[in-house]
Scaffold this motif. Sequence first.
Motif, short mmCIF file in Angstrom:
data_model
loop_
_atom_site.label_atom_id
_atom_site.label_comp_id
_atom_site.label_asym_id
_atom_site.label_seq_id
_atom_site.Cartn_x
_atom_site.Cartn_y
_atom_site.Cartn_z
N PRO A 1 0.80 -1.22 0.00
CA PRO A 1 0.00 0.00 0.00
C PRO A 1 0.84 1.28 0.00
O PRO A 1 0.33 2.35 -0.32
CB PRO A 1 -0.82 -0.10 1.29
CG PRO A 1 -0.83 -1.55 1.62
CD PRO A 1 0.47 -2.11 1.12
N ILE A 2 2.13 1.18 0.37
CA ILE A 2 2.98 2.39 0.42
C ILE A 2 3.99 2.44 -0.73
O ILE A 2 4.89 3.28 -0.71
CB ILE A 2 3.72 2.51 1.77
CG1 ILE A 2 4.65 1.30 2.00
CG2 ILE A 2 2.73 2.70 2.91
CD1 ILE A 2 5.59 1.47 3.17
N THR A 3 3.83 1.58 -1.74
CA THR A 3 4.79 1.56 -2.84
C THR A 3 4.98 2.94 -3.44
O THR A 3 6.11 3.37 -3.69
CB THR A 3 4.34 0.56 -3.94
OG1 THR A 3 4.34 -0.76 -3.37
CG2 THR A 3 5.27 0.58 -5.13
N ASN A 4 3.89 3.67 -3.67
CA ASN A 4 4.00 4.99 -4.31
C ASN A 4 4.62 6.05 -3.39
O ASN A 4 4.92 7.15 -3.84
CB ASN A 4 2.65 5.46 -4.84
CG ASN A 4 1.62 5.65 -3.74
OD1 ASN A 4 1.81 5.19 -2.62
ND2 ASN A 4 0.53 6.31 -4.06
N GLU A 5 4.84 5.73 -2.12
CA GLU A 5 5.47 6.67 -1.19
C GLU A 5 6.96 6.40 -1.01
O GLU A 5 7.67 7.19 -0.39
CB GLU A 5 4.78 6.60 0.18
CG GLU A 5 3.31 6.98 0.14
CD GLU A 5 2.64 6.74 1.48
OE1 GLU A 5 3.30 6.95 2.52
OE2 GLU A 5 1.46 6.36 1.49
N THR B 1 8.33 1.47 -9.47
CA THR B 1 7.31 1.94 -10.42
C THR B 1 6.07 2.27 -9.59
O THR B 1 6.09 2.13 -8.36
CB THR B 1 6.93 0.86 -11.46
OG1 THR B 1 6.18 -0.16 -10.81
CG2 THR B 1 8.16 0.28 -12.14
N ASN B 2 5.00 2.66 -10.23
CA ASN B 2 3.75 2.90 -9.50
C ASN B 2 3.14 1.60 -8.98
O ASN B 2 2.32 1.61 -8.07
CB ASN B 2 2.73 3.62 -10.38
CG ASN B 2 3.12 5.07 -10.60
OD1 ASN B 2 3.77 5.68 -9.76
ND2 ASN B 2 2.72 5.61 -11.73
#
Length: 195
Positions: free
Chosen positions: A29-33, A53-54
């Motif tokens: 859930p925090i990949t984009n952070e 990546t996103n």
Amino acid sequence: MFTGIIETTARVLALQKEGTNLRIRMRSPITNELEIDQSVAHNGVCLTVESLTNEYYEVVAVKETLLKTNLSSLKEDSLVNLERCMKMNARLDGHIVQGHVDSVATVSEIEKEDGSYLFHFKLSEPSKLIVEKGSICINGVSLTAFNVTDNSFSVTIIPYTFEHTTFKELRAKDRVNLEFDIVGKYIARLFPAKS
């Protein structure tokens, strides 16, 4: 530096051997952070985000890490505990954790109690670095050890921790990563036990 308070979990999407290393692709859930070059504890093992990546991010575990932790047991779809490094202006809710695994243990028994879970562990090698009612980090989770012997110990897991970490997927005979309390390790180094 970490606290042992798990922020979220990640699922392993792919594993790729690179010589003696293992590249691990994950989604959380925090990949984009996350950011490239950021330290993130994975089951209590500090690894550096190498690509991003996103949809996913990748870290690499070197041979030494694979030999001394349970990361070598990961499979696609494995669940992993995640914690980003602590902020110096935040509360230290757990205890000081470095993300450097000292040993592994095996789940010897799991008991469901009225309102919690009791996990019993057998050490892979005897240790005097776990103390009764002292801090222990298991797969990155800061916990309190009790019923401590040189070869075993137990912890109680509250329902929140059970549901929000990899504890819900652990079974008897599974291996877990251990990091002993850093203060205890320094004391043992400064004042070695007399024979």
